[in-house]
Design an enzyme around this catalytic site. Structure first.
Site, PDB file in Angstrom:
ATOM      1  CG  ASN A 156      -0.452  -0.239   2.486  1.00  0.00           C
ATOM      2  OD1 ASN A 156       0.635  -0.792   2.625  1.00  0.00           O
ATOM      3  ND2 ASN A 156      -1.160   0.179   3.508  1.00  0.00           N
ATOM      4  CD  GLU A 466       7.977   0.426  11.650  1.00  0.00           C
ATOM      5  OE1 GLU A 466       7.181   1.037  10.920  1.00  0.00           O
ATOM      6  OE2 GLU A 466       8.658  -0.527  11.270  1.00  0.00           O
TER       7      GLU A 466
HETATM    8  P1  NAD Z   1       0.410  -9.240   3.978  1.00  0.00           P
HETATM    9  O1  NAD Z   1       0.524  -9.560   5.412  1.00  0.00           O
HETATM   10  O2  NAD Z   1      -0.285 -10.179   3.099  1.00  0.00           O
HETATM   11  O3  NAD Z   1       1.868  -9.018   3.323  1.00  0.00           O
HETATM   12  C1  NAD Z   1       2.806  -8.119   3.855  1.00  0.00           C
HETATM   13  C2  NAD Z   1       4.206  -8.577   3.469  1.00  0.00           C
HETATM   14  O4  NAD Z   1       4.465  -9.837   4.077  1.00  0.00           O
HETATM   15  C3  NAD Z   1       4.428  -8.797   1.976  1.00  0.00           C
HETATM   16  O5  NAD Z   1       5.742  -8.404   1.632  1.00  0.00           O
HETATM   17  C4  NAD Z   1       4.271 -10.292   1.838  1.00  0.00           C
HETATM   18  O6  NAD Z   1       4.931 -10.825   0.704  1.00  0.00           O
HETATM   19  C5  NAD Z   1       4.919 -10.765   3.119  1.00  0.00           C
HETATM   20  N1  NAD Z   1       4.500 -12.097   3.555  1.00  0.00           N
HETATM   21  C6  NAD Z   1       3.337 -12.729   3.311  1.00  0.00           C
HETATM   22  N2  NAD Z   1       3.339 -13.960   3.878  1.00  0.00           N
HETATM   23  C7  NAD Z   1       4.538 -14.091   4.501  1.00  0.00           C
HETATM   24  C8  NAD Z   1       5.135 -15.133   5.255  1.00  0.00           C
HETATM   25  N3  NAD Z   1       4.502 -16.280   5.483  1.00  0.00           N
HETATM   26  N4  NAD Z   1       6.382 -14.946   5.741  1.00  0.00           N
HETATM   27  C9  NAD Z   1       7.040 -13.779   5.527  1.00  0.00           C
HETATM   28  N5  NAD Z   1       6.523 -12.759   4.802  1.00  0.00           N
HETATM   29  C10 NAD Z   1       5.279 -12.910   4.298  1.00  0.00           C
HETATM   30  O7  NAD Z   1      -0.252  -7.801   3.984  1.00  0.00           O
HETATM   31  P2  NAD Z   1      -0.991  -7.080   2.785  1.00  0.00           P
HETATM   32  O8  NAD Z   1      -2.363  -7.601   2.681  1.00  0.00           O
HETATM   33  O9  NAD Z   1      -0.112  -7.110   1.596  1.00  0.00           O
HETATM   34  O10 NAD Z   1      -1.035  -5.570   3.360  1.00  0.00           O
HETATM   35  C11 NAD Z   1      -2.133  -4.998   3.919  1.00  0.00           C
HETATM   36  C12 NAD Z   1      -2.125  -5.091   5.432  1.00  0.00           C
HETATM   37  O11 NAD Z   1      -1.018  -4.355   5.966  1.00  0.00           O
HETATM   38  C13 NAD Z   1      -3.338  -4.471   6.076  1.00  0.00           C
HETATM   39  O12 NAD Z   1      -3.824  -5.299   7.101  1.00  0.00           O
HETATM   40  C14 NAD Z   1      -2.827  -3.167   6.660  1.00  0.00           C
HETATM   41  O13 NAD Z   1      -3.596  -2.655   7.718  1.00  0.00           O
HETATM   42  C15 NAD Z   1      -1.463  -3.563   7.068  1.00  0.00           C
HETATM   43  N6  NAD Z   1      -0.594  -2.381   7.231  1.00  0.00           N
HETATM   44  C16 NAD Z   1      -0.181  -2.021   8.487  1.00  0.00           C
HETATM   45  C17 NAD Z   1       0.586  -0.882   8.671  1.00  0.00           C
HETATM   46  C18 NAD Z   1       1.048  -0.444  10.040  1.00  0.00           C
HETATM   47  O14 NAD Z   1       2.001   0.318  10.118  1.00  0.00           O
HETATM   48  N7  NAD Z   1       0.430  -0.897  11.109  1.00  0.00           N
HETATM   49  C19 NAD Z   1       0.955  -0.114   7.577  1.00  0.00           C
HETATM   50  C20 NAD Z   1       0.501  -0.495   6.308  1.00  0.00           C
HETATM   51  C21 NAD Z   1      -0.252  -1.644   6.151  1.00  0.00           C
END
Ligand code: NAD
Length: 487
Positions: A156, A466
Site C-alpha cells: 500500500n 516505529e
Molecule cells: P500481507 O501480510 O499479506 O503481506 C505483507 C508482506 O508480508 C508482503 O511483503 C508479503 O509478501 C509478506 N508475507 C506474506 N506472507 C509471509 C510469510 N509467510 N512470511 C514472511 N513474509 C510474508 O499484507 P498485505 O495484505 O499485503 O497488506 C495490507 C495489510 O497491511 C493491512 O492489514 C494493513 O492494515 C497492514 N498495514 C499495516 C501498517 C502499520 O504500520 N500498522 C501499515 C501499512 C499496512
C-alpha cells in the site's frame, strides 16, 4: 494529462549494490488500473534469500563500526538523492501500485523525508552512565546494533513503510534485507540503486523480491537474521512472529487496524466531515491508519452523514496515471473481491448505501480493479464492515447517543491502531485520548503521521514502535558494562 507508464521491465534481486539479471522463477507485475503487464521481477528462492542475508552479514562489520555521525552523513546523502529522483520514481510507483500521481508524489517525498529525519538524529543518540553503583564502581549502558534486519513491507505504501525501518535500522548500525510485496518490487529496486549511488556501501541494503511463503519465510527463518521488522496484515504478522521465535529473533509488528473517528455534537462539522472523507478515501482506502469507522452524535448525524456522502459522490475515480484522478483502483483482484463481499454482506444485513456501493461501471475503467467510493449508514454490528478491517474505499457510519457509547463501540474491536475525535470540548478530547485503546489519537486533526512521534498499535494491531527516537530501542540491544576503579 497523463504520465508515461513503464512497460517490459525485467529486474532481478538487488544484491551487493546492484540489480541482478532475472534468474529462476519470476513474478508478473501488472498495472492495477489497466491489467497491463508492467514487467517481471525475480520470485526469489530460499538460496537467493540466503545470498542476500549473507551479503548483509558480510557488510555488517564495517558499517556498524562507523560512527553515528558518519552513518548519518551517508543517510543524509541518501535522502537527498531520493528527494531529487522523486519525479523519476512516480511513474514506477503509479504503474505497479495503482495510486494517483499526487498520492505517489506525497508518498515518495514523505519517504525521503523520513530518511532525512533519521540522518538528523545521528548526533542525538545518547547512552547512560550510572555513577557510584558501589564504592569505585560505575556502570554504563551501551547501545549495540542488532545485526541483519529483515524489513518486510506490504504494497500500500511500498517506500514510506520501508523507510520507516531503513532510517533507524541503518543509523543504528544494522544492515537490512528488504522484502517488498510480491506485487510492488520495482520502485524499491530503483530506490536501492539510488541509495547505493549516493554512498550506501554494497550489502548494507539488499532487496529480495518474491513471495511471502518462499522469499519471506526464508528470510524470517534465516539464522543470521537477528530482527524481523514486519508491516502487513494481522494473520501474516502473527505467523511471522511464530516463525521468528526459534533463535529468539527480535520482532516488531505493524499490523492491521479499524480506526474509529468520533464526531461530537460540538465539533466543527464541516472540518470533521472532510477529515472522515480524506481519512477513508486517501490511497483508495488502502492505509493501515485509515478512518475505517465513523461514530457521530445523533443530534448532528443527518448533517454529517449527508456531507460525507456528498464528498464521496464528488470524488473523481480514474487511472492513477491521469492527473485528473482523485482516487485510483484497488490494488488487486483479491482486494476487490474481499471489499465487495464486505460491502455486500453489510448492505444485505440492513446497511443503507449513501454513495457508491460496488464496482465502477465506467467502460473506460473496465481493465482495472475500480470500486466506487462508498458510504454505508448503520450496517449491523455483526456485519463485516463493523467487525473486519475494510482495506478499500468503503466507510460505515453509525449514530451514537453520547461519548460513552462512542468510546465503548470504538473500543469494541480486536484492533488498536489509531483513532480520532472531533470536538470543541477539552474534556471530551482528553477522555478519548485516555480511554481509546490504540497507539495514536488525533484531536481535531487529520490523521497525519509524524516522524517525531512513536507509532505502533495495541491489541492485534501490533507489537513495538516505529518512528520517533523510540524506534532506536527496537533496532539496538542494550548492554550493561560495569567498571571498577582501584580506590
Ligand atoms: P500481507 O501480510 O499479506 O503481506 C505483507 C508482506 O508480508 C508482503 O511483503 C508479503 O509478501 C509478506 N508475507 C506474506 N506472507 C509471509 C510469510 N509467510 N512470511 C514472511 N513474509 C510474508 O499484507 P498485505 O495484505 O499485503 O497488506 C495490507 C495489510 O497491511 C493491512 O492489514 C494493513 O492494515 C497492514 N498495514 C499495516 C501498517 C502499520 O504500520 N500498522 C501499515 C501499512 C499496512
Amino acid at each position: 494529462m497523463t504520465v508515461a507508464i513503464p512497460t517490459a521491465l525485467e529486474r532481478g534481486i538487488f544484491l551487493d549494490g546492484a540489480v541482478q539479471p532475472l534468474d529462476g522463477e519470476t513474478l508478473a507485475i501488472t498495472n492495477p488500473g489497466t491489467g497491463e503487464l508492467v514487467g517481471r521481477a525475480s520470485a526469489a528462492s530460499a538460496e537467493q534469500a540466503d545470498a542476500a542475508v549473507r551479503s548483509a552479514h558480510a557488510a555488517l562489520r564495517d558499517w556498524s563500526r562507523l560512527g553515528y555521525s558518519d552513518r548519518g552523513r551517508v543517510l543524509h546523502a541518501c535522502a537527498e538523492a531520493f528527494e531529487s529522483h522523486v519525479d523519476e520514481l512516480v511513474p514506477l510507483l503509479v504503474a505497479e501500485q495503482g495510486k494517483t500521481i499526487r498520492e505517489a508524489q506525497i508518498e515518495l517525498h514523505k519517504a525521503a523525508d523520513t530518511l532525512e529525519h533519521y540522518a538528523g538524529l545521528a548526533k542525538e543518540v545518547r547512552g547512560v552512565y550510572v555513577h557510584g553503583l558501589d564504592p569505585g564502581v560505575d556502570g554504563r549502558v551501551l547501545r549495540r546494533p542488532l545485526g541483519v534486519v529483515a524489513a518486510i513491507v506490504p504494497w500500500n505504501f511500498p517506500t514510506t513503510l520501508l523507510c520507516n525501518k531503513l532510517g533507524p535500522a541503518l543509523l543504528c548500525g544494522n544492515t537490512v534485507v528488504a522484502k517488498p510485496a510480491d506485487t510492488t518490487p520495482f520502485t524499491t529496486l530503483r530506490l536501492a540503486e539510488l541509495l547505493t549511488d549516493a554512498g550506501l556501501p554494497p550489502g548494507v541494503l539488499n532487496v529480495l523480491t518474491g513471495t511471502g511463503p518462499v522469499a519471506g519465510e526464508a528470510l524470517v527463518t534465516h539464522p543470521l537474521v537477528r530482527k524481523v521488522a514486519f508491516t502487513g496484515s494481522t494473520p501474516t504478522g502473527e505467523r511471522v512472529a511464530a516463525l521468528a521465535a526459534p533463535g529468539s529473533k527480535r520482532v516488531t509488528l505493524e499490523l492491521g487496524g479499524s480506526d474509529p473517528l468520533i464526531i461530537c455534537d460540538d465539533a466543527d462539522l464541516r472540518a470533521a466531515a472532510s477529515a472522515a472523507s480524506m481519512g477513508r478515501f486517501y490511497n483508495c482506502g488502502q492505509a493501515c491508519l485509515a478512518t475505517k469507522r465513523v461514530f457521530v452524535f445523533e443530534s448532528v448525524a443527518d448533517e454529517v452523514i449527508e456531507a460525507i456522502g456528498a464528498k464521496a459522490r464528488r470524488l473523481r475515480l480514474g487511472l492513477g496515471s491521469d492527473h485528473q484522478s482523485q482516487i485510483g483502483p484497488v490494488h488487486s483482484q483479491r482486494q476487490l473481491e474481499i471489499l465487495e463481499r464486505q460491502v455486500n454482506e453489510s448492505v444485505a444485513g440492513g446497511g443503507e448505501v449513501l454513495a457508491g456501493g460496488g464496482r465502477s461501471d465506467d467502460p473506460a475503467l473496465s481493465g482495472g480493479w475500480f470500486f466506487e467510493p462508498t458510504v454505508v449508514v448503520e450496517p449491523p454490528a455483526h456485519s463485516p464492515m463493523a467487525q473486519e478491517e475494510v482495506f478499500g474505499p468503503a466507510l460505515p457510519i453509525w449514530r451514537v447517543k453520547d461519548l460513552d457509547e462512542a468510546i465503548e463501540r470504538a473500543n469494541d474491536t480486536p484492533f488498536g491502531l489509531g483513532s480520532a475525535i472531533w470536538t470543541a470540548s477539552l474534556e471530551n478530547a482528553e477522555r478519548a485520548a485516555a480511554e481509546r485503546d490504540c497507539g495514536y489519537t488525533w484531536i481535531n486533526s487529520p490523521t497525519k503521521v509524524y516522524d517525531e512521534l512513536p507509532f505502533g498499535g495495541l491489541k492485534t494491531s501490533g507489537v513495538g514502535k516505529e518512528h520517533g527516537s523510540e524506534a532506536f530501542d527496537h533496532y539496538t540491544d542494550l548492554k550493561s558494562v560495569v567498571v571498577k576503579r582501584k580506590l
